[in-house]
Design a protein around this motif. Structure first.
Motif, PDB file in Angstrom:
ATOM      1  N   ARG A  25       3.023 -12.322   0.367  1.00 61.41           N
ATOM      2  CA  ARG A  25       4.375 -12.193  -0.194  1.00 61.41           C
ATOM      3  C   ARG A  25       5.415 -12.432   0.891  1.00 61.41           C
ATOM      4  O   ARG A  25       6.413 -13.125   0.672  1.00 61.41           O
ATOM      5  CB  ARG A  25       4.533 -10.797  -0.802  1.00 61.41           C
ATOM      6  N   LEU A  26       5.214 -11.845   2.066  1.00 61.04           N
ATOM      7  CA  LEU A  26       6.129 -12.049   3.191  1.00 61.04           C
ATOM      8  C   LEU A  26       6.201 -13.532   3.553  1.00 61.04           C
ATOM      9  O   LEU A  26       7.289 -14.085   3.739  1.00 61.04           O
ATOM     10  CB  LEU A  26       5.663 -11.222   4.384  1.00 61.04           C
ATOM     11  N   ILE A  27       5.042 -14.183   3.649  1.00 65.67           N
ATOM     12  CA  ILE A  27       4.992 -15.596   4.029  1.00 65.67           C
ATOM     13  C   ILE A  27       5.719 -16.459   3.011  1.00 65.67           C
ATOM     14  O   ILE A  27       6.478 -17.366   3.362  1.00 65.67           O
ATOM     15  CB  ILE A  27       3.532 -16.041   4.202  1.00 65.67           C
ATOM     16  N   ALA A  28       5.516 -16.162   1.733  1.00 66.71           N
ATOM     17  CA  ALA A  28       6.160 -16.945   0.678  1.00 66.71           C
ATOM     18  C   ALA A  28       7.674 -16.832   0.730  1.00 66.71           C
ATOM     19  O   ALA A  28       8.390 -17.748   0.301  1.00 66.71           O
ATOM     20  CB  ALA A  28       5.647 -16.491  -0.688  1.00 66.71           C
ATOM     21  N   ARG A  29       8.181 -15.715   1.253  1.00 68.37           N
ATOM     22  CA  ARG A  29       9.620 -15.472   1.278  1.00 68.37           C
ATOM     23  C   ARG A  29      10.270 -15.795   2.625  1.00 68.37           C
ATOM     24  O   ARG A  29      11.465 -15.539   2.805  1.00 68.37           O
ATOM     25  CB  ARG A  29       9.899 -14.015   0.907  1.00 68.37           C
TER      26      ARG A  29
END
Length: 200
Positions: A25-29
């Protein structure tokens, strides 16, 4: 750290995917700009940097870790993924590093911590280093206080984490506010994890 990870590094990613929640989730954002630079502080096996490289194909990627054993695994993983030309890895202390000396640039468009602050004794110093190194946003995900989970689960998780010298940081929100940056703080999975994004 080498003593802890000299054996664990060989099966670290296989086991951690079940409980280090919120990393993807962090990487996607991250929303890395075209040609942007990304630094992961405490990059471990290189798993996250490889995922960032694949999601943002023009990004320049950098990682540091205090454990040379973990970096040996990271270098092998990066090479296997065919990303050695885009991912630079260095051994350094998260609480005291010179980004320009290590990587040739003083700041990065994106800096992130993924389940590392809970393992760094002087985590406030590491957080300050990260805030200083970024010219854009600083993102993090780590264990929260499990505030909306049953007490028995919290006790069991804390006892298990303590075996690996992992300590969720209860005062993380207050320390983030002290940095004076625009902060978006989010508990995830009923407080199992805490996520934050800080912007200059």
């Amino acid at each position: 750290m080498d003593a802890i990870y000299v054996q664990q590094r060989h099966f670290y990613d296989l086991t951690r995917k079940y409980y280090l929640l919120g990393r993807d989730r962090l990487i996607a954002r991250l929303d890395v700009p075209v040609g942007g630079s990304v630094l992961e502080i405490g990059c471990g096996t290189g798993r996250n940097l490889i995922a960032v490289a694949r999601r943002y194909p023009t990004a320049l990627l950098f990682g540091l870790d205090i454990s040379e054993a973990m970096l040996a695994t990271a270098r092998a993983n990066v090479a296997r993924a065919g990303l050695s030309a885009r991912i630079v890895l260095k051994q350094a202390d998260a609480t005291d590093f010179d980004a320009k000396g290590l990587f040739g640039q003083p700041q990065f468009d994106r800096v992130f911590f993924s389940y590392t602050l809970s393992m760094i004794p002087d985590w406030r110093a590491a957080l300050m280093q990260g805030a200083t190194a970024t010219g854009g946003t600083l993102s993090l995900v780590d264990f929260g206080q499990q505030e909306r989970l049953p007490m028995w689960f919290r006790r069991m998780l804390r006892a298990w984490l303590a075996k690996f010298d992992v300590e969720p940081r209860a005062d993380l929100p207050a320390v983030l506010n002290e940095l004076g940056l625009k902060t978006r703080f989010e508990p995830l999975y009923r407080g199992y994890a805490w996520s934050a994004r800080l912007t200059r």
